[in-house]
Design an enzyme around this catalytic site. Structure first.
Site, PDB file in Angstrom:
ATOM      1  N   GLU A  47       4.230   7.245 -10.565  1.00  0.00           N
ATOM      2  CA  GLU A  47       4.892   8.074  -9.731  1.00  0.00           C
ATOM      3  C   GLU A  47       6.173   8.160  -9.290  1.00  0.00           C
ATOM      4  OE1 GLU A  47       6.178   5.865  -5.725  1.00  0.00           O
ATOM      5  OE2 GLU A  47       4.514   4.668  -6.190  1.00  0.00           O
ATOM      6  N   LYS A 135      -0.514   0.464  -0.238  1.00  0.00           N
ATOM      7  CA  LYS A 135       0.017  -0.799  -0.976  1.00  0.00           C
ATOM      8  C   LYS A 135       1.083  -1.547   0.006  1.00  0.00           C
ATOM      9  CE  LYS A 135       5.236   1.121  -1.606  1.00  0.00           C
ATOM     10  NZ  LYS A 135       6.166   2.324  -1.506  1.00  0.00           N
TER      11      LYS A 135
END
Length: 224
Positions: A47, A135
């Site tokens: 990412e 997350k």
């Protein structure tokens, strides 16, 4: 460039590799180079944080040249507009730091999203909003022990430990039940800001080897 990613395939891939790379820097071009270098060393999911200047251009550049089995997403995705812009840039998954509106918007568009959460209530709500996985951020606040306690009432929620996770901490999070760890500074250092890629490549190989060794050991234990 055609390389689709569904929530199911993202989850399966992350479970298999146990690693997500997080690039955050001061130079979009350098961030793109760092992301591609990580992929070359064995990372499949990378990412690029939207706080990085020219992040959308960096995402497009990585998407255009990434290996066929590698995927680029965006981090620090907060708004519905962020989701739209990431999708336009070719980003294949979204990552949030919190219970942001981007979770529901990503789910609405059928885009996989790793949603940031810390508390039990936040983790539950993230999944209700359509998160692919949670997350756990910042994981270092409670460490592996906190993750283990959090998983007791939520054994079905896939957790990725992010924040303060380095080579010495990763195994403990996997043992506590994390499907993966997210690696930012401990992996990239200053590579996303134009720093030397060689040390980052060494660290990347170290993480990939560690994950492979953990998978082998875990498999052997299951067979006993």
């Amino acid at each position: 460039m055609e390389n689709t990613l569904t929530a199911g395939s993202l989850l399966a891939g992350i479970r298999e590799t146990r690693l997500v790379a997080i690039v955050r820097g001061t130079d979009g071009t350098a961030a793109a180079k760092a992301a591609l270098a990580a992929m070359e060393e064995g990372f499949r999911f990378v990412e690029i944080a939207l706080t990085t200047p020219n992040a959308f251009e960096a995402i497009s550049a990585v998407r255009a040249t990434a290996p066929a089995d590698c995927f680029v997403g965006a981090g620090t995705v907060l708004t519905a507009q962020d989701v739209d812009r990431v999708a336009e840039a070719g980003g294949q998954f979204m990552v949030t730091p919190s219970l942001a509106e981007s979770i529901a918007e990503s789910a609405r568009l059928g885009l996989p999203v790793l949603a940031g959460a810390l508390t039990p209530s936040e983790a539950y709500e993230a999944m209700n909003r359509g998160a692919t996985a949670v997350k756990l951020f910042p994981a270092s606040i409670g460490g592996p022990g906190y993750l283990k306690a959090l998983r007791d009432p939520f054994p079905g929620i896939p957790f990725i430990a992010v924040g303060g996770v380095g080579l010495r901490e990763a195994t403990a999070y996997w043992e506590a039940g994390a499907i993966a760890v997210g690696l930012g500074g401990p992996l990239f250092g200053d590579a996303g800001s134009g720093g030397d890629l060689a040390p980052m490549r060494d660290r990347a190989r170290g993480f990939v080897d560690l994950a492979a060794e953990f998978a082998r050991r875990s498999g052997a234990e299951i067979l006993r």
